[in-house]
Write an enzyme that holds these catalytic residues in place. Structure first.
Site, mmCIF file in Angstrom:
data_model
loop_
_atom_site.group_PDB
_atom_site.id
_atom_site.type_symbol
_atom_site.label_atom_id
_atom_site.label_comp_id
_atom_site.label_asym_id
_atom_site.label_seq_id
_atom_site.Cartn_x
_atom_site.Cartn_y
_atom_site.Cartn_z
ATOM 1 N N HIS A 151 0.831 -1.214 0.000
ATOM 2 C CA HIS A 151 0.000 0.000 0.000
ATOM 3 C C HIS A 151 0.864 1.262 0.000
ATOM 4 O O HIS A 151 0.469 2.293 -0.551
ATOM 5 C CB HIS A 151 -0.902 0.019 1.233
ATOM 6 C CG HIS A 151 -2.112 -0.854 1.127
ATOM 7 N ND1 HIS A 151 -3.294 -0.435 0.560
ATOM 8 C CD2 HIS A 151 -2.329 -2.125 1.545
ATOM 9 C CE1 HIS A 151 -4.203 -1.395 0.632
ATOM 10 N NE2 HIS A 151 -3.633 -2.445 1.223
ATOM 11 N N ASP A 158 -7.657 -1.598 -1.079
ATOM 12 C CA ASP A 158 -8.560 -2.551 -0.436
ATOM 13 C C ASP A 158 -9.981 -2.094 -0.739
ATOM 14 O O ASP A 158 -10.333 -0.931 -0.464
ATOM 15 C CB ASP A 158 -8.347 -2.577 1.083
ATOM 16 C CG ASP A 158 -6.991 -3.139 1.481
ATOM 17 O OD1 ASP A 158 -6.412 -3.905 0.697
ATOM 18 O OD2 ASP A 158 -6.524 -2.801 2.589
ATOM 19 N N GLU A 240 -6.300 -12.303 0.793
ATOM 20 C CA GLU A 240 -7.265 -11.267 1.168
ATOM 21 C C GLU A 240 -8.166 -10.951 -0.026
ATOM 22 O O GLU A 240 -7.704 -10.383 -1.016
ATOM 23 C CB GLU A 240 -6.543 -9.984 1.618
ATOM 24 C CG GLU A 240 -5.694 -10.172 2.856
ATOM 25 C CD GLU A 240 -4.899 -8.925 3.242
ATOM 26 O OE1 GLU A 240 -4.282 -8.955 4.325
ATOM 27 O OE2 GLU A 240 -4.908 -7.933 2.473
#
Length: 268
Positions: A151, A158, A240
């Protein structure tokens, strides 16, 4: 000294005194911090229709507090990543859906905050929601926390899907009774997104995008999100379902630390 002279000197003395006080005690203000490279943009300037719920600018996080470096709830990304999201969003809108982002660029100071928290075994206030089955001592070993994050390079986001029209969501109330992030949709913390089987930031193997235990509508929703973003250049992190990185990255080897704030863009 004449009366007129005293009258002229008095205001001058007061002015000198005020200047001295001002110089000694400047007004408090937030440090501006480093600024973002010109390749970074606010996602809203590229596509204002994408919904935002910047979790780390709130107390509803796995730490139970706002994260260091998140001064405003804005989504900052490299321009290519933001443009790719715009392309995906246009396709989704025609099908009655919208993207909703939870996190975008993340400063290194935020990652450092995660690391400090993970090393404190006594702080487990949000365990009941975000990591009910994971021993906190294993967060590094199991890969839930790391000292670097993609990130921080600016091309990772996300996000989830929301069926339109988007329903309102209630705010998180600090101290409310936690419910496991993998509980049935109607029991876990309410989110106006489609049902993905777990909530965002759920530290559990059920968050793995292709976990075989996730079936039916939940699996279909995950695959719909994954295909939509893969088609415009993003790559999913298998652990994820919400985590995607645009390829090729603009800054593949640089971890930035400017704050999450419109000011970081320098007026762009």
């Amino acid at each position: 000294m004449t009366g007129i002279a005293r009258m002229l000197r008095a205001p001058a003395a007061v002015a000198v005194s005020l200047l001295a006080v001002t110089a000694a005690a400047p007004p408090a203000q937030a440090e501006p911090g480093p600024t973002a490279p010109r390749e970074f943009v606010d996602l809203r300037s590229v596509d204002p229709t994408v919904l935002t719920e910047m979790r780390y600018a709130t107390a509803h996080t796995f730490m139970g507090e706002r994260v260091d470096g998140y001064r405003q709830p804005v989504c900052l990304l490299t321009r290519p990543a933001a443009r790719a999201l715009r392309t995906a969003q246009r396709r989704l809108l025609r099908q009655g859906y919208s993207l909703k982002v939870y996190d975008c660029y993340r400063p290194q100071r935020a990652v450092d905050h995660f690391v400090r928290w993970a090393k404190d075994p006594d702080d487990q206030v949000m365990k009941g929601e975000f990591y009910p089955l994971v021993d906190k001592s294993r967060l590094f070993e199991d890969g839930y926390i790391a000292e670097r994050s993609g990130h921080s390079r600016g091309g990772t986001v996300d996000l989830t899907l929301v069926k339109l029209p988007a329903a309102p969501t209630r705010p998180y109330v600090p101290g409310e009774k936690p419910v496991p992030c993998f509980a049935p949709e109607g029991e876990r913390f309410p989110d106006n997104s489609v049902d993905m089987g777990t909530g965002f930031d759920c530290f559990d193997t059920l968050s793995h995008t292709d976990d075989p235990r996730v079936r039916g509508v939940q699996r279909a929703n995950r695959q719909f999100l994954k295909k939509t973003l893969t088609d415009v250049g993003f790559v999913n992190l298998p652990e994820e379902w919400w985590h995607f990185t645009y390829q090729p990255e603009t800054f593949p080897d640089t971890y930035f630390d400017f704050p999450v704030s419109r000011r970081s863009l320098g007026g762009r």
